[in-house]
Write an enzyme that holds these catalytic residues in place. Sequence first.
Site, PDB file in Angstrom:
ATOM      1  N   ARG A 106       0.828  -1.200   0.000  1.00  0.00           N
ATOM      2  CA  ARG A 106       0.000   0.000   0.000  1.00  0.00           C
ATOM      3  C   ARG A 106       0.871   1.262   0.000  1.00  0.00           C
ATOM      4  O   ARG A 106       2.085   1.202   0.243  1.00  0.00           O
ATOM      5  CB  ARG A 106      -0.919   0.013   1.226  1.00  0.00           C
ATOM      6  CG  ARG A 106      -2.009  -1.030   1.202  1.00  0.00           C
ATOM      7  CD  ARG A 106      -2.755  -1.108   2.539  1.00  0.00           C
ATOM      8  NE  ARG A 106      -1.940  -1.708   3.589  1.00  0.00           N
ATOM      9  CZ  ARG A 106      -2.364  -1.913   4.839  1.00  0.00           C
ATOM     10  NH1 ARG A 106      -3.587  -1.539   5.191  1.00  0.00           N
ATOM     11  NH2 ARG A 106      -1.568  -2.472   5.729  1.00  0.00           N
ATOM     12  N   LYS A 140       1.669   1.917   7.425  1.00  0.00           N
ATOM     13  CA  LYS A 140       2.056   1.104   8.585  1.00  0.00           C
ATOM     14  C   LYS A 140       3.033   1.857   9.477  1.00  0.00           C
ATOM     15  O   LYS A 140       3.643   2.841   9.083  1.00  0.00           O
ATOM     16  CB  LYS A 140       2.686  -0.212   8.129  1.00  0.00           C
ATOM     17  CG  LYS A 140       1.701  -1.164   7.465  1.00  0.00           C
ATOM     18  CD  LYS A 140       0.548  -1.554   8.381  1.00  0.00           C
ATOM     19  CE  LYS A 140       0.973  -2.453   9.521  1.00  0.00           C
ATOM     20  NZ  LYS A 140      -0.168  -2.820  10.405  1.00  0.00           N
ATOM     21  N   TYR A 179      -0.957   4.159  10.848  1.00  0.00           N
ATOM     22  CA  TYR A 179      -1.320   3.132  11.825  1.00  0.00           C
ATOM     23  C   TYR A 179      -0.095   2.856  12.688  1.00  0.00           C
ATOM     24  O   TYR A 179       0.979   2.548  12.164  1.00  0.00           O
ATOM     25  CB  TYR A 179      -1.738   1.830  11.132  1.00  0.00           C
ATOM     26  CG  TYR A 179      -3.069   1.891  10.413  1.00  0.00           C
ATOM     27  CD1 TYR A 179      -4.254   2.071  11.109  1.00  0.00           C
ATOM     28  CD2 TYR A 179      -3.140   1.742   9.032  1.00  0.00           C
ATOM     29  CE1 TYR A 179      -5.471   2.122  10.448  1.00  0.00           C
ATOM     30  CE2 TYR A 179      -4.344   1.788   8.360  1.00  0.00           C
ATOM     31  CZ  TYR A 179      -5.516   1.976   9.078  1.00  0.00           C
ATOM     32  OH  TYR A 179      -6.718   2.026   8.417  1.00  0.00           O
ATOM     33  N   HIS A 204      -0.447   1.178  16.288  1.00  0.00           N
ATOM     34  CA  HIS A 204      -0.681  -0.003  17.131  1.00  0.00           C
ATOM     35  C   HIS A 204       0.414  -0.134  18.194  1.00  0.00           C
ATOM     36  O   HIS A 204       1.044  -1.177  18.348  1.00  0.00           O
ATOM     37  CB  HIS A 204      -0.771  -1.277  16.274  1.00  0.00           C
ATOM     38  CG  HIS A 204      -1.896  -1.263  15.287  1.00  0.00           C
ATOM     39  ND1 HIS A 204      -3.221  -1.406  15.652  1.00  0.00           N
ATOM     40  CD2 HIS A 204      -1.901  -1.108  13.930  1.00  0.00           C
ATOM     41  CE1 HIS A 204      -3.986  -1.343  14.580  1.00  0.00           C
ATOM     42  NE2 HIS A 204      -3.220  -1.156  13.529  1.00  0.00           N
ATOM     43  N   GLU A 254      -5.662   4.349  14.040  1.00  0.00           N
ATOM     44  CA  GLU A 254      -6.564   3.394  14.686  1.00  0.00           C
ATOM     45  C   GLU A 254      -7.234   3.925  15.942  1.00  0.00           C
ATOM     46  O   GLU A 254      -8.164   3.289  16.465  1.00  0.00           O
ATOM     47  CB  GLU A 254      -5.831   2.087  15.004  1.00  0.00           C
ATOM     48  CG  GLU A 254      -4.820   2.147  16.131  1.00  0.00           C
ATOM     49  CD  GLU A 254      -3.440   2.612  15.701  1.00  0.00           C
ATOM     50  OE1 GLU A 254      -2.519   2.554  16.528  1.00  0.00           O
ATOM     51  OE2 GLU A 254      -3.285   3.031  14.524  1.00  0.00           O
ATOM     52  N   VAL A 300     -14.698  -6.302  11.604  1.00  0.00           N
ATOM     53  CA  VAL A 300     -14.024  -7.502  11.090  1.00  0.00           C
ATOM     54  C   VAL A 300     -14.967  -8.695  11.110  1.00  0.00           C
ATOM     55  O   VAL A 300     -15.114  -9.420  10.118  1.00  0.00           O
ATOM     56  CB  VAL A 300     -12.755  -7.811  11.914  1.00  0.00           C
ATOM     57  CG1 VAL A 300     -12.220  -9.214  11.593  1.00  0.00           C
ATOM     58  CG2 VAL A 300     -11.672  -6.769  11.634  1.00  0.00           C
ATOM     59  N   SER A 330     -20.603 -14.403  23.937  1.00  0.00           N
ATOM     60  CA  SER A 330     -19.244 -14.925  24.079  1.00  0.00           C
ATOM     61  C   SER A 330     -18.881 -15.150  25.540  1.00  0.00           C
ATOM     62  O   SER A 330     -19.050 -14.264  26.388  1.00  0.00           O
ATOM     63  CB  SER A 330     -18.246 -13.955  23.447  1.00  0.00           C
ATOM     64  OG  SER A 330     -16.935 -14.487  23.511  1.00  0.00           O
ATOM     65  N   VAL A 337      -6.941 -11.774  13.137  1.00  0.00           N
ATOM     66  CA  VAL A 337      -6.947 -10.429  12.559  1.00  0.00           C
ATOM     67  C   VAL A 337      -6.522  -9.396  13.602  1.00  0.00           C
ATOM     68  O   VAL A 337      -6.106  -8.287  13.263  1.00  0.00           O
ATOM     69  CB  VAL A 337      -8.338 -10.085  11.982  1.00  0.00           C
ATOM     70  CG1 VAL A 337      -8.327  -8.746  11.268  1.00  0.00           C
ATOM     71  CG2 VAL A 337      -8.790 -11.173  11.002  1.00  0.00           C
ATOM     72  N   ASP A 362      -2.332  -7.118  15.062  1.00  0.00           N
ATOM     73  CA  ASP A 362      -1.753  -5.778  15.205  1.00  0.00           C
ATOM     74  C   ASP A 362      -1.812  -5.285  16.642  1.00  0.00           C
ATOM     75  O   ASP A 362      -1.005  -4.445  17.050  1.00  0.00           O
ATOM     76  CB  ASP A 362      -2.499  -4.772  14.306  1.00  0.00           C
ATOM     77  CG  ASP A 362      -1.966  -4.761  12.886  1.00  0.00           C
ATOM     78  OD1 ASP A 362      -0.775  -5.051  12.702  1.00  0.00           O
ATOM     79  OD2 ASP A 362      -2.739  -4.481  11.963  1.00  0.00           O
ATOM     80  N   VAL A 392      -0.894 -12.730   9.673  1.00  0.00           N
ATOM     81  CA  VAL A 392      -0.196 -11.683   8.921  1.00  0.00           C
ATOM     82  C   VAL A 392      -0.620 -10.316   9.463  1.00  0.00           C
ATOM     83  O   VAL A 392      -1.818 -10.019   9.555  1.00  0.00           O
ATOM     84  CB  VAL A 392      -0.504 -11.793   7.413  1.00  0.00           C
ATOM     85  CG1 VAL A 392       0.090 -10.617   6.650  1.00  0.00           C
ATOM     86  CG2 VAL A 392       0.046 -13.114   6.869  1.00  0.00           C
TER      87      VAL A 392
END
Length: 366
Positions: free
Chosen positions: A15, A75, A94, A96, A118, A179, A220, A267, A270, A298
């Site tokens: 990206r 990133k 981003y 994180h 984020e 997500v 959950s 997912v 991060d 990933v």
Amino acid sequence: MKIGVPIEIKNNENRVGMTPSGVFELTKRNHEVYVQKNAGFNSGFLDEDYTEAGATILDTIEAVYDVADMIVKVKEPIEEEYHLIKSNQVVFTYFHFASSEPLTYAMIKSNAVCIAYETVEDADGTLPLLIPMSEVAGRMSIQQGAKFLEKPIMGRGILLGGIPGVPPAKVLILGAGVVGLQAARMASGLGASVHILDINMKQLRYVSDVMPNNVVSEFSSEYNIRKHIVDSDLIIGGVLIKGAKAPKLITRDMLKDMRPGTVMVDVAVDQGGCFETTKPTTHQDPTYIVDEVVHYSVANMPGAVPYTSTMGLTNVTLPYVIKLANQGWEEACKHSPSLEKGLNIVNGKIVYKEIAEAFDLEYAEA
């Protein structure tokens, strides 16, 4: 303002921080945009596209960082970039931070102004700059999970949607946020049997209203998670706690209860991952196996579909980039509560509480 757009140098990150369209919007407002040579190539944008939009092309990443008042990336900076970041330079990307102590200390040392995509947050609690990449990652989690369920890649050898006379795979999704919803949409569309778990009853009611009958919502709890992992073929971790480390919903001891070849896609990697056995992987080497369970984690999933991801990201980041460029970061944050929540580390001080708590460091008010 002078704005720099460098090449992303994280492994297989294709990206780029801004499209030519975004450059045009800035240059027509008399800002200067400096783009590193070939920065947009892997996303389908040529240097000529950027120059036609008014950008100046620079040969090296060092030149971009050196000239820019603000860096716009995708990133977080990696170790090779730490020394390039200047005092008082705005870095908008981003980050994180809660998942990386070395990055946190490096940005404190840099004395830069770190604004994290984020944690930019609207009044209703939504995260506008995270949503499009979460949408991509949620959809990709099923795409990748289906692939790694194949036997040659050590999966269970199951076709996600099954065929007439053969039942479909069972997909367990942890988290019914962006997500989770996108993952459920993809998995149900492929014909899988989907169970989605969350602790937010309002969100679960929404899932029940909008999803087809092959998506079942459930509250959950550890008990319910342990119940479902026994016969799930694909497990998606899509849990997010804003700015903080993800909770470990699947622990190492649970793996022994899963069938060999079960695939887990985290997912949330991060933010440290919501599986205890998660460790970040790359598109070059995306999976590893623990106790015969395939792990895919990933850390930049949307980087595999850079054209879609870059377009989607610029759509939402550009209004904030324009505010920062027009007003400077202090005035822009003063007049935009959403953007102010994106402030993570400012001139050597942690101004986002969850990051300070993650590493037991001092917190300062923004």
